[in-house]
Write an enzyme that holds these catalytic residues in place. Sequence first.
Site: not given
Length: 395
Positions: A23, A81, A83, A145, A164, A225
């Site tokens: 990040h 995001e 990723d 988030h 996430d 993740h």
Amino acid sequence: MAVEISKGVYWVGAVDWGIRKFHGYELSTHRGSSYNAYLIVDEKVALIDTVWEPFSDRLLDNIREIVDPSKIDYVVANHAEMDHSGALPEVIRIATNATLITSKRGLESIPGHFHQNWNIHAVSNGEHLPLGSSELLFIDAPMLHWPDSMFTYLSGRNILMPNDAFGQHYAAAFRFNDEVDQEELYEEALKYYANILTPFSDLVLKKIDELLSLQIPVDIIAPSHGVIWRKDPLKIVKNYQEWARQIPQKGAVILYDTMWKATLRMAEAISGGLTVKGIPNKLIHLAASDRNDVIVEVFKAKAVIIGSPTLNSGILPTVAPMLEDFRGLKFKNKVGAAFGSYGWSDEAVDKIEEALSEAGIKVAAKSIKAKWQPDEAALDCCRQLGEELAEEIAR
């Protein structure tokens, strides 16, 4: 390589063994990470999330083990995001007939990142998408988030893909929670929660309550993740409920930096006062510590005691960023205190107290300042500070 996680459902992501900072604010990833994407092959073919752009080729190679990527009918972007969405251009370049599925807020974030004229369909909370023998259910999860975040649930396979939520930055040779070191796994799961999701704890509790109220069976939780939860998958949900309540352990952390060991001596004396009263405590030298690991220790403890000598009428630059983190993380149910040494001026301690208050941490004991090296009277005051905070912690 692709891994089948349920009938017709495949992990097609990438493991990043070498990443050590994640990040824009550089979250430390001592054990690497993974970018998880999931391919569902039914009458329709759906890809749930993608990977970070440098791993686009690996994602496509994994998909080709199962199906021609051009046959993908739907690509779900649970969160924009990079990723998770970085490989979208390559996927959609090949899957030319695919519909890109986003949340309502994703209609802003996805085009905002990529500026492409893609075929995007924004789904509503609770909307269903039939795939054949199974169907997708979309659940809005704003601020878990990001504002655009949502969960995707695959009925018929009872798989929750929450992006996430429930993840870990954890690279592993195996894909499932029962195949990896449990101590490592839960260390990384807590670190992930403490550093990323703490500010949204109230929303976490609310969303979990909403999710449980749907009474949908969950056999697998497949985050974006880390490893996939297939053995007792609701255990991590219970962990999140516990962490979101932020009920701290009856312990303390003493965070400090020092120039000529004066502040260190004060930290040791405060630790002595806590120890005499039976309160577990840790001294953490901020100049020699990873800030994300420190946040985990602060998250667990009831008391955070911060020390810095005064430098240029302020706080040492190794200490100040932690206080800024505290403001953003919005810890609950904590008490604090400040201490430090000084020579010509003594502003650091007052600034630490102010920062603690601004972060919502109650200053529960009178702070201590020592001019030059602390004498025995100053060290006695530090020990008394530790004893006073011990009583507050024990309540």
